[in-house]
Design a protein around this motif. Structure first.
Motif, PDB file in Angstrom:
ATOM      1  N   GLU A   1       1.211   3.093 -67.825  1.00 25.15           N
ATOM      2  CA  GLU A   1       0.409   3.354 -69.011  1.00 25.15           C
ATOM      3  C   GLU A   1      -0.741   4.309 -68.664  1.00 25.15           C
ATOM      4  OE1 GLU A   1      -2.624   0.884 -70.704  1.00 25.15           O
ATOM      5  OE2 GLU A   1      -1.961  -0.765 -69.451  1.00 25.15           O
ATOM      6  N   PRO A   2      -1.256   5.031 -69.642  1.00 25.53           N
ATOM      7  CA  PRO A   2      -2.253   6.076 -69.361  1.00 25.53           C
ATOM      8  C   PRO A   2      -3.498   5.599 -68.615  1.00 25.53           C
ATOM      9  CG  PRO A   2      -1.430   6.305 -71.589  1.00 25.53           C
ATOM     10  CD  PRO A   2      -0.860   5.028 -71.051  1.00 25.53           C
ATOM     11  N   ARG A   3      -3.987   4.403 -68.936  1.00 30.46           N
ATOM     12  CA  ARG A   3      -5.184   3.907 -68.231  1.00 30.46           C
ATOM     13  C   ARG A   3      -4.923   3.761 -66.736  1.00 30.46           C
ATOM     14  NH1 ARG A   3      -5.689  -0.134 -72.745  1.00 30.46           N
ATOM     15  NH2 ARG A   3      -7.235   0.756 -74.142  1.00 30.46           N
ATOM     16  N   LEU A   4      -3.760   3.216 -66.402  1.00 31.38           N
ATOM     17  CA  LEU A   4      -3.422   3.043 -64.987  1.00 31.38           C
ATOM     18  C   LEU A   4      -3.185   4.391 -64.319  1.00 31.38           C
ATOM     19  CD1 LEU A   4      -1.037  -0.042 -65.118  1.00 31.38           C
ATOM     20  CD2 LEU A   4      -3.443   0.032 -64.471  1.00 31.38           C
ATOM     21  N   GLY A   5      -2.589   5.321 -65.049  1.00 32.02           N
ATOM     22  CA  GLY A   5      -2.368   6.651 -64.495  1.00 32.02           C
ATOM     23  C   GLY A   5      -3.667   7.346 -64.163  1.00 32.02           C
ATOM     24  N   LYS A   6      -4.641   7.235 -65.058  1.00 34.69           N
ATOM     25  CA  LYS A   6      -5.941   7.863 -64.787  1.00 34.69           C
ATOM     26  C   LYS A   6      -6.623   7.185 -63.598  1.00 34.69           C
ATOM     27  CE  LYS A   6     -10.133   9.574 -66.898  1.00 34.69           C
ATOM     28  NZ  LYS A   6     -10.884   9.763 -68.134  1.00 34.69           N
ATOM     29  N   MET A   7      -6.464   5.882 -63.495  1.00 35.48           N
ATOM     30  CA  MET A   7      -7.026   5.168 -62.346  1.00 35.48           C
ATOM     31  C   MET A   7      -6.396   5.676 -61.046  1.00 35.48           C
ATOM     32  SD  MET A   7      -6.925   1.098 -61.410  1.00 35.48           S
ATOM     33  CE  MET A   7      -5.189   1.083 -60.982  1.00 35.48           C
ATOM     34  N   LEU A   8      -5.092   5.898 -61.060  1.00 38.15           N
ATOM     35  CA  LEU A   8      -4.412   6.388 -59.862  1.00 38.15           C
ATOM     36  C   LEU A   8      -4.880   7.792 -59.483  1.00 38.15           C
ATOM     37  CD1 LEU A   8      -0.813   5.073 -60.560  1.00 38.15           C
ATOM     38  CD2 LEU A   8      -2.388   4.290 -58.781  1.00 38.15           C
ATOM     39  N   PHE A   9      -5.064   8.661 -60.477  1.00 37.84           N
ATOM     40  CA  PHE A   9      -5.555  10.008 -60.177  1.00 37.84           C
ATOM     41  C   PHE A   9      -6.960   9.964 -59.592  1.00 37.84           C
ATOM     42  CE2 PHE A   9      -2.401  11.569 -63.404  1.00 37.84           C
ATOM     43  CZ  PHE A   9      -1.621  12.251 -62.477  1.00 37.84           C
ATOM     44  N   TRP A  10      -7.845   9.169 -60.185  1.00 42.34           N
ATOM     45  CA  TRP A  10      -9.206   9.076 -59.663  1.00 42.34           C
ATOM     46  C   TRP A  10      -9.217   8.471 -58.264  1.00 42.34           C
ATOM     47  CZ3 TRP A  10     -13.500  11.408 -60.550  1.00 42.34           C
ATOM     48  CH2 TRP A  10     -13.740  11.960 -61.795  1.00 42.34           C
TER      49      TRP A  10
ATOM     50  N   HIS B   1      -6.925   8.690 -56.028  1.00 34.64           N
ATOM     51  CA  HIS B   1      -6.472   9.702 -55.078  1.00 34.64           C
ATOM     52  C   HIS B   1      -7.603  10.693 -54.772  1.00 34.64           C
ATOM     53  CE1 HIS B   1      -3.706  12.262 -52.935  1.00 34.64           C
ATOM     54  NE2 HIS B   1      -4.166  13.291 -53.623  1.00 34.64           N
ATOM     55  N   LEU B   2      -8.335  11.091 -55.800  1.00 32.81           N
ATOM     56  CA  LEU B   2      -9.448  12.025 -55.593  1.00 32.81           C
ATOM     57  C   LEU B   2     -10.564  11.403 -54.768  1.00 32.81           C
ATOM     58  CD1 LEU B   2      -9.686  13.665 -59.134  1.00 32.81           C
ATOM     59  CD2 LEU B   2      -8.838  14.708 -57.024  1.00 32.81           C
ATOM     60  N   LEU B   3     -10.744  10.086 -54.905  1.00 35.01           N
ATOM     61  CA  LEU B   3     -11.809   9.402 -54.175  1.00 35.01           C
ATOM     62  C   LEU B   3     -11.367   8.908 -52.805  1.00 35.01           C
ATOM     63  CD1 LEU B   3     -13.366   7.418 -57.144  1.00 35.01           C
ATOM     64  CD2 LEU B   3     -14.285   9.460 -56.037  1.00 35.01           C
ATOM     65  N   GLY B   4     -10.091   9.100 -52.474  1.00 34.86           N
ATOM     66  CA  GLY B   4      -9.611   8.751 -51.139  1.00 34.86           C
ATOM     67  C   GLY B   4      -9.179   7.312 -50.947  1.00 34.86           C
ATOM     68  N   VAL B   5      -8.878   6.606 -52.020  1.00 35.35           N
ATOM     69  CA  VAL B   5      -8.422   5.219 -51.893  1.00 35.35           C
ATOM     70  C   VAL B   5      -7.115   4.998 -52.667  1.00 35.35           C
ATOM     71  CG1 VAL B   5     -10.655   4.154 -51.401  1.00 35.35           C
ATOM     72  CG2 VAL B   5      -9.994   4.581 -53.769  1.00 35.35           C
ATOM     73  N   PRO B   6      -6.102   5.824 -52.434  1.00 35.34           N
ATOM     74  CA  PRO B   6      -4.874   5.691 -53.236  1.00 35.34           C
ATOM     75  C   PRO B   6      -4.088   4.414 -52.952  1.00 35.34           C
ATOM     76  CG  PRO B   6      -4.554   7.296 -51.501  1.00 35.34           C
ATOM     77  CD  PRO B   6      -6.010   6.920 -51.481  1.00 35.34           C
ATOM     78  N   GLU B   7      -4.143   3.900 -51.730  1.00 44.56           N
ATOM     79  CA  GLU B   7      -3.358   2.709 -51.406  1.00 44.56           C
ATOM     80  C   GLU B   7      -3.843   1.501 -52.191  1.00 44.56           C
ATOM     81  OE1 GLU B   7      -5.005   4.450 -48.951  1.00 44.56           O
ATOM     82  OE2 GLU B   7      -3.337   5.588 -48.108  1.00 44.56           O
ATOM     83  N   ARG B   8      -5.141   1.322 -52.240  1.00 46.58           N
ATOM     84  CA  ARG B   8      -5.702   0.173 -52.968  1.00 46.58           C
ATOM     85  C   ARG B   8      -5.420   0.282 -54.458  1.00 46.58           C
ATOM     86  NH1 ARG B   8     -11.436  -0.155 -49.782  1.00 46.58           N
ATOM     87  NH2 ARG B   8     -10.557  -0.828 -47.807  1.00 46.58           N
ATOM     88  N   ALA B   9      -5.571   1.474 -54.995  1.00 46.07           N
ATOM     89  CA  ALA B   9      -5.328   1.660 -56.422  1.00 46.07           C
ATOM     90  C   ALA B   9      -3.861   1.477 -56.768  1.00 46.07           C
ATOM     91  CB  ALA B   9      -5.799   3.044 -56.862  1.00 46.07           C
ATOM     92  N   THR B  10      -2.971   1.888 -55.876  1.00 47.36           N
ATOM     93  CA  THR B  10      -1.546   1.703 -56.121  1.00 47.36           C
ATOM     94  C   THR B  10      -1.203   0.218 -56.161  1.00 47.36           C
ATOM     95  OG1 THR B  10      -1.068   3.791 -55.018  1.00 47.36           O
ATOM     96  CG2 THR B  10       0.763   2.262 -55.299  1.00 47.36           C
ATOM     97  N   THR B  11      -1.788  -0.543 -55.269  1.00 48.57           N
ATOM     98  CA  THR B  11      -1.573  -1.992 -55.270  1.00 48.57           C
ATOM     99  C   THR B  11      -2.067  -2.610 -56.563  1.00 48.57           C
ATOM    100  OG1 THR B  11      -1.800  -2.044 -52.865  1.00 48.57           O
ATOM    101  CG2 THR B  11      -2.068  -4.133 -54.032  1.00 48.57           C
ATOM    102  N   LEU B  12      -3.258  -2.205 -56.995  1.00 47.16           N
ATOM    103  CA  LEU B  12      -3.805  -2.719 -58.245  1.00 47.16           C
ATOM    104  C   LEU B  12      -2.951  -2.316 -59.442  1.00 47.16           C
ATOM    105  CD1 LEU B  12      -7.633  -2.165 -57.785  1.00 47.16           C
ATOM    106  CD2 LEU B  12      -6.429  -4.342 -57.969  1.00 47.16           C
ATOM    107  N   ALA B  13      -2.504  -1.073 -59.469  1.00 46.21           N
ATOM    108  CA  ALA B  13      -1.684  -0.593 -60.583  1.00 46.21           C
ATOM    109  C   ALA B  13      -0.372  -1.364 -60.656  1.00 46.21           C
ATOM    110  CB  ALA B  13      -1.415   0.903 -60.445  1.00 46.21           C
TER     111      ALA B  13
END
Length: 80
Positions: free
Chosen positions: A45-54, A56-68
């Motif tokens: 969903e778009p909210r999760l997608g935006k969270m994943l992009f941010w 990645h930009l902030l350098g924490v993609p692994e944690r955000a992927t787990t949360l998503a």
């Protein structure tokens, strides 16, 4: 969408457009932005997608992927 075999309710379409505008995926005149184009390519969903992009930009993609993943799955403690 109104001429589809089973068209969505107009209020659902309006809510979706408003959400995408708030997230920055659509402009005020409902034109797709660069972010909106990227969000459309993700299977979340778009909210999760935006969270994943941010993330990645902030350098924490692994944690955000787990949360998503956790946020996009159904509750494992509820029997269907």
């Amino acid at each position: 969408l109104g001429s589809a075999l089973s068209p969505p309710h107009p209020l659902a379409v309006q809510n979706a457009v408003e959400l995408l505008q708030q997230l920055g995926g659509l402009t005020g005149d409902e034109q797709l932005t660069v972010l909106g184009s990227l969000l459309a390519q993700l299977p979340v969903e778009p909210r999760l997608g935006k969270m994943l992009f941010w993330a990645h930009l902030l350098g924490v993609p692994e944690r955000a992927t787990t949360l998503a993943c956790a946020m996009s799955s159904k509750d494992v403690f509820v029997l269907s």
